[in-house]
Design an enzyme around this catalytic site. Structure first.
Site, PDB file in Angstrom:
ATOM      1  N   GLU A 132      -0.662  -3.844   8.389  1.00  0.00           N
ATOM      2  CA  GLU A 132      -0.145  -3.014   7.289  1.00  0.00           C
ATOM      3  C   GLU A 132       1.333  -3.295   7.036  1.00  0.00           C
ATOM      4  O   GLU A 132       2.162  -3.100   7.925  1.00  0.00           O
ATOM      5  CB  GLU A 132      -0.318  -1.527   7.620  1.00  0.00           C
ATOM      6  CG  GLU A 132       0.226  -0.609   6.536  1.00  0.00           C
ATOM      7  CD  GLU A 132       0.159   0.860   6.917  1.00  0.00           C
ATOM      8  OE1 GLU A 132       0.280   1.703   6.015  1.00  0.00           O
ATOM      9  OE2 GLU A 132      -0.007   1.168   8.124  1.00  0.00           O
ATOM     10  N   GLU A 226      -2.801   9.906   3.627  1.00  0.00           N
ATOM     11  CA  GLU A 226      -1.800   9.835   4.685  1.00  0.00           C
ATOM     12  C   GLU A 226      -0.466  10.329   4.137  1.00  0.00           C
ATOM     13  O   GLU A 226       0.444   9.549   3.874  1.00  0.00           O
ATOM     14  CB  GLU A 226      -1.669   8.398   5.226  1.00  0.00           C
ATOM     15  CG  GLU A 226      -0.848   8.338   6.507  1.00  0.00           C
ATOM     16  CD  GLU A 226      -0.554   6.914   6.949  1.00  0.00           C
ATOM     17  OE1 GLU A 226      -0.462   6.683   8.159  1.00  0.00           O
ATOM     18  OE2 GLU A 226      -0.389   6.041   6.078  1.00  0.00           O
TER      19      GLU A 226
END
Length: 244
Positions: A132, A226
């Site tokens: 990520e 998130e």
């Protein structure tokens, strides 16, 4: 659309098994975690089985350097972190492990990162291994910062289970143009996350119209919420009821 609750940020004050139950009660379709290692895997698995929610994934330990995988000289510790994450993921039935790179730069860091990622892909062919990009404002010095850098790495490594975590929050901060950016690299995306920009708050506020963006993306799996709620998580979930 389907949604996953990231329990690293949602219900942070609640014990993890109870947070899983809260996500089910709120209407989420799945959960995901940051670092669940202080909670026995059996307790987490029991809560997942009770609720019927799948766990999409979890991270290798963050530590003080946002991971170890790209830090030269930390190969043994990086592999141990991978082993720990893979074992926990298998114990609870999670589908993916995000291998955190760490704060590092330069050719030696890339070599270390590739070695750890190869190790992770070999160790867990049954799981998706995620990388990520993190934006340079929230994670100064982090090795992986853009989708382009990640795409080059994934292409060069040629591992079938190595995929990109497309976090709309980080990508918007660093690159923008989310719809086109996602379309260009769709084939290597393994998970999608989202949060409000610029404060990483609830997703129905800020500069991104997620109610229009997310349906426009070619993505059938749950989108990972998130974000950091202000106050009680339940009070921030109007978007979930509206967008479903």
């Amino acid at each position: 659309m389907r949604f996953s609750a990231n329990l690293g940020f949602l219900w942070p004050e609640t014990p993890l098994p109870d947070a899983i139950r809260a996500a089910k009660n709120a209407g989420f379709d799945a959960v995901e975690m940051h670092w669940p290692y202080d909670v026995p895997a059996g307790e987490v698995k029991a809560a997942l089985e009770e609720t019927g929610l799948p766990c999409l994934g979890l991270n290798t330990r963050r530590g003080e350097t946002r991971g170890l995988s790209a830090i030269p000289g930390q190969g043994v510790a990086a592999r141990e972190a991978v082993d720990e994450a893979v074992a926990y993921a298998r114990a609870i039935g999670a589908g993916a492990v995000h291998v955190m790179a760490g704060i590092a730069e330069g050719p030696q860091a890339e070599t270390a990162y590739r070695e750890t990622l190869h190790y992770a892909c070999d160790a867990a062919p049954d799981l998706t291994i995620l990388i990520e990009p993190l934006n340079r404002y929230d994670a100064p010095g982090y090795f992986l910062t853009t989708t382009g850098q990640a795409a080059v790495l994934i292409d060069a490594m040629g591992r079938a289970n190595l995929k990109l975590m497309f976090d709309c929050y980080h990508v918007q901060v660093m690159e923008g143009d989310l719809t086109r950016r996602f379309g260009d690299i769709r084939e290597i995306v393994g998970h999608v996350q989202f949060a409000g920009v610029p404060d990483r708050g609830r997703p129905d506020r800020g500069e991104i119209a997620y109610d229009r963006l997310l349906p426009a993306l070619d993505w059938d799996a749950p989108f990972g919420a998130e974000y950091r709620p202000e106050g009680a998580t339940e009070a921030s979930l109007d978007w979930l009821r509206d967008w479903r």
